[in-house]
Design a protein around this motif. Structure first.
Motif, mmCIF file in Angstrom:
data_model
loop_
_atom_site.group_PDB
_atom_site.id
_atom_site.type_symbol
_atom_site.label_atom_id
_atom_site.label_comp_id
_atom_site.label_asym_id
_atom_site.label_seq_id
_atom_site.Cartn_x
_atom_site.Cartn_y
_atom_site.Cartn_z
ATOM 1 N N GLY A 1 0.801 -1.222 0.000
ATOM 2 C CA GLY A 1 0.000 0.000 0.000
ATOM 3 C C GLY A 1 0.829 1.266 0.000
ATOM 4 O O GLY A 1 0.314 2.356 -0.188
ATOM 5 N N GLN A 2 2.128 1.118 0.201
ATOM 6 C CA GLN A 2 3.003 2.287 0.215
ATOM 7 C C GLN A 2 3.573 2.453 -1.187
ATOM 8 O O GLN A 2 3.934 1.474 -1.832
ATOM 9 N N GLY A 3 3.642 3.669 -1.640
ATOM 10 C CA GLY A 3 4.195 3.902 -2.973
ATOM 11 C C GLY A 3 3.230 3.503 -4.067
ATOM 12 O O GLY A 3 2.199 2.881 -3.808
ATOM 13 N N CYS A 4 3.584 3.873 -5.278
ATOM 14 C CA CYS A 4 2.723 3.589 -6.429
ATOM 15 C C CYS A 4 2.891 2.132 -6.832
ATOM 16 O O CYS A 4 3.993 1.673 -7.070
ATOM 17 N N SER A 5 1.788 1.405 -6.879
ATOM 18 C CA SER A 5 1.855 0.004 -7.287
ATOM 19 C C SER A 5 1.234 -0.151 -8.669
ATOM 20 O O SER A 5 0.870 0.834 -9.300
ATOM 21 N N PHE A 6 1.098 -1.372 -9.136
ATOM 22 C CA PHE A 6 0.470 -1.587 -10.443
ATOM 23 C C PHE A 6 -0.625 -2.622 -10.307
ATOM 24 O O PHE A 6 -0.662 -3.358 -9.327
ATOM 25 N N HIS A 7 -1.547 -2.651 -11.252
ATOM 26 C CA HIS A 7 -2.616 -3.645 -11.156
ATOM 27 C C HIS A 7 -2.641 -4.633 -12.303
ATOM 28 O O HIS A 7 -3.296 -5.667 -12.206
ATOM 29 N N SER A 8 -1.956 -4.329 -13.393
ATOM 30 C CA SER A 8 -1.906 -5.338 -14.449
ATOM 31 C C SER A 8 -0.827 -4.997 -15.461
ATOM 32 O O SER A 8 -0.420 -3.846 -15.570
ATOM 33 N N PHE A 9 -0.379 -5.989 -16.170
ATOM 34 C CA PHE A 9 0.411 -5.725 -17.362
ATOM 35 C C PHE A 9 0.025 -6.712 -18.451
ATOM 36 O O PHE A 9 -0.576 -7.747 -18.181
ATOM 37 N N ARG A 10 0.310 -6.317 -19.678
ATOM 38 C CA ARG A 10 -0.147 -7.089 -20.825
ATOM 39 C C ARG A 10 1.030 -7.330 -21.767
ATOM 40 O O ARG A 10 1.818 -6.429 -22.021
ATOM 41 N N THR A 11 1.160 -8.546 -22.231
ATOM 42 C CA THR A 11 2.119 -8.839 -23.283
ATOM 43 C C THR A 11 1.307 -9.286 -24.498
ATOM 44 O O THR A 11 0.081 -9.264 -24.450
ATOM 45 N N SER B 1 6.567 -11.846 -26.542
ATOM 46 C CA SER B 1 7.628 -10.888 -26.835
ATOM 47 C C SER B 1 7.721 -9.785 -25.784
ATOM 48 O O SER B 1 8.160 -8.690 -26.076
ATOM 49 N N GLY B 2 7.301 -10.082 -24.573
ATOM 50 C CA GLY B 2 7.527 -9.139 -23.481
ATOM 51 C C GLY B 2 6.383 -8.168 -23.243
ATOM 52 O O GLY B 2 5.426 -8.101 -24.005
ATOM 53 N N ILE B 3 6.508 -7.394 -22.167
ATOM 54 C CA ILE B 3 5.421 -6.510 -21.741
ATOM 55 C C ILE B 3 5.208 -5.390 -22.758
ATOM 56 O O ILE B 3 6.153 -4.761 -23.210
ATOM 57 N N GLU B 4 3.947 -5.179 -23.104
ATOM 58 C CA GLU B 4 3.610 -4.071 -24.005
ATOM 59 C C GLU B 4 2.990 -2.908 -23.248
ATOM 60 O O GLU B 4 3.144 -1.760 -23.636
ATOM 61 N N LEU B 5 2.243 -3.237 -22.208
ATOM 62 C CA LEU B 5 1.557 -2.184 -21.447
ATOM 63 C C LEU B 5 1.560 -2.555 -19.972
ATOM 64 O O LEU B 5 1.133 -3.643 -19.609
ATOM 65 N N LEU B 6 2.041 -1.655 -19.154
ATOM 66 C CA LEU B 6 1.997 -1.851 -17.708
ATOM 67 C C LEU B 6 1.073 -0.794 -17.139
ATOM 68 O O LEU B 6 1.277 0.402 -17.364
ATOM 69 N N GLU B 7 0.041 -1.235 -16.416
ATOM 70 C CA GLU B 7 -0.922 -0.286 -15.857
ATOM 71 C C GLU B 7 -0.677 -0.139 -14.364
ATOM 72 O O GLU B 7 -0.985 -1.036 -13.587
ATOM 73 N N ALA B 8 -0.110 0.988 -13.975
ATOM 74 C CA ALA B 8 0.119 1.263 -12.560
ATOM 75 C C ALA B 8 -1.004 2.157 -12.042
ATOM 76 O O ALA B 8 -1.882 2.552 -12.804
ATOM 77 N N ASP B 9 -0.959 2.452 -10.741
ATOM 78 C CA ASP B 9 -2.031 3.244 -10.141
ATOM 79 C C ASP B 9 -2.084 4.657 -10.708
ATOM 80 O O ASP B 9 -3.158 5.214 -10.898
ATOM 81 N N THR B 10 -0.914 5.234 -10.983
ATOM 82 C CA THR B 10 -0.913 6.641 -11.398
ATOM 83 C C THR B 10 -0.389 6.867 -12.810
ATOM 84 O O THR B 10 -0.319 7.999 -13.250
ATOM 85 N N PHE B 11 0.025 5.820 -13.482
ATOM 86 C CA PHE B 11 0.501 6.006 -14.858
ATOM 87 C C PHE B 11 0.380 4.717 -15.648
ATOM 88 O O PHE B 11 0.177 3.647 -15.072
ATOM 89 N N ASP B 12 0.496 4.842 -16.958
ATOM 90 C CA ASP B 12 0.578 3.682 -17.851
ATOM 91 C C ASP B 12 1.953 3.706 -18.501
ATOM 92 O O ASP B 12 2.464 4.776 -18.815
ATOM 93 N N LEU B 13 2.518 2.538 -18.685
ATOM 94 C CA LEU B 13 3.806 2.469 -19.380
ATOM 95 C C LEU B 13 3.599 1.663 -20.652
ATOM 96 O O LEU B 13 3.214 0.497 -20.601
ATOM 97 N N HIS B 14 3.817 2.304 -21.785
ATOM 98 C CA HIS B 14 3.683 1.614 -23.074
ATOM 99 C C HIS B 14 5.066 1.334 -23.624
ATOM 100 O O HIS B 14 5.896 2.238 -23.680
#
Lengths: 228, 141
Positions: A88-98, B57-70
């Motif tokens: 809960g500390q710091g910015c975390s992530f909820h998903s990633f897509r390949t 072929s690896g991560i294309e999109l990472l969805e974090a709480d405050t940003f997206d990484l493409h």
């Protein structure tokens, strides 16, 4: 993070946004990196043995969390890279897509990590993860015979989890029926991959109605043009 | 309001060769950006190992709480990634455009040494224009 919305499990599980029963794997880790639960539905590719695989997965999540905490463009004070952070500390992530899969991740305040690996075009699974976390609280944490930090062996948890994933499938069958009703020209094929129990492998009309009745209610049908 | 917060380009061995900030809060020093880039390189590689099916072929999109990484990886292994606001669309197009600029103004520059940090004036100018155009397009949407 809101996980404390009452101890009761919501009567109707969140609607699957997935366009089918396309789950690959599920992991549950505790805060020490011990894999409490590993489920596998459809995994043709094994690059490592099970233990190494769990370690690598935990390591990936741990490092990605420190990466997102450091990269956070909205906070001024980000601390140093690699310093362990509390849940809960710091910015975390909820998903990633390949291009081949999507990983959805949730961490509870006590450091329980729930991971779902699904088809890359699956929608947002945060509600489903919360629902699974609620199941964990109800059937594992409240089980007096369960020793914290050991792999989960609770029959009730297993069966409810199975039922939840099966209900995903049933929802999909209902959706398919609806689509056929609206657009009779659309052929709908449902592919059922390896199921956890033999009786899951067929979803006949009869069976679907049966389980449908055991569900509390079906949500209003989505508009025909809504994306899957 | 910034459509994209920052842009990173890393070479095939994980070294940062280009970094530009477009208005994120807090300062990131050079060491931090270098470390983040190489960390991303390894995470990208590990995500391929964990794939349940072949051909990842690896991560294309990472969805974090405050940003997206493409992230976009070229055929030669150079990775381009942008940090944007959550839910920003059409970032793939921008990444492809940046890749084109890279091939036109960096790779075709006779004084550029491969895998080394990018110092090309024309690339900088055209990149600034592309990002500005993207931002205007975002406001228009």
């Amino acid at each position: 993070m809101q996980f404390f919305g009452g101890s009761e499990i919501s009567p109707s599980p969140p609607l699957p946004t997935a366009s089918g029963n396309n789950g690959h794997m599920m992991y549950v880790f505790n805060r020490n990196g011990i894999c409490l639960l590993y489920r596998e539905w459809n995994r043709p590719l094994h690059t490592l043995n099970a233990q190494q695989d769990h370690k690598l997965m935990f390591g990936l999540l741990f490092s990605l969390k420190s990466l997102t905490a450091k990269m956070d463009p909205t906070s001024v004070d980000k601390g140093n890279l690699g310093v362990p952070q509390l849940p809960g500390q710091g910015c975390s992530f909820h998903s990633f897509r390949t291009n081949t899969y999507k990983l959805s991740f949730m961490e509870s305040p006590s450091g329980i990590k729930i991971i779902l690996v699904t088809h890359p075009r699956t929608g947002d699974l945060r509600e489903s993860l919360k629902y699974i976390y609620n199941l964990y609280v109800e059937y594992v944490v409240k089980n007096p015979l369960y020793t914290p930090g050991t792999p989960i062996r609770c029959e009730l948890f297993d069966s409810t989890l199975d039922q939840y994933f099966r209900s995903h499938l049933i929802h999909m069958v209902e959706l398919a029926k609806l689509m056929v009703a609206h657009h009779p020209s659309f052929p709908v094929t449902i592919l059922i991959t390896t199921a956890t129990k033999p009786d899951n492998s067929t979803a006949t009309d009869n069976q679907s109605r049966l389980i449908h009745h055991s569900c509390h209610h079906l949500p209003p049908p989505p508009s025909p043009d809504s994306t899957l | 309001m910034a459509a994209i917060y920052s842009l990173y380009i890393i070479n095939k061995s994980g070294g940062l060769i280009f970094y530009k900030d477009y208005g994120s809060a807090g300062r990131m020093d050079t060491n931090d950006s270098l470390r983040l880039a190489s960390l991303w390189h390894s995470m990208h590689a590990i995500s391929q190992q964990l794939s349940p099916v072949h051909g990842c072929s690896g991560i294309e999109l990472l969805e974090a709480d405050t940003f997206d990484l493409h992230c976009f990886q070229s055929l030669t292994g150079t990775k381009f990634f942008v940090v944007s606001e959550p839910g920003t669309q059409h970032m793939d197009g921008l990444l492809k455009q940046i890749y084109e600029l890279y091939t036109d103004y960096v790779l075709k520059n006779p004084f550029y040494e491969m895998e080394m940090p990018i110092r090309c004036e024309l690339f900088d100018i055209n990149l600034a224009q592309a990002v500005l155009k993207d931002r205007v397009a975002l406001l228009g949407r």
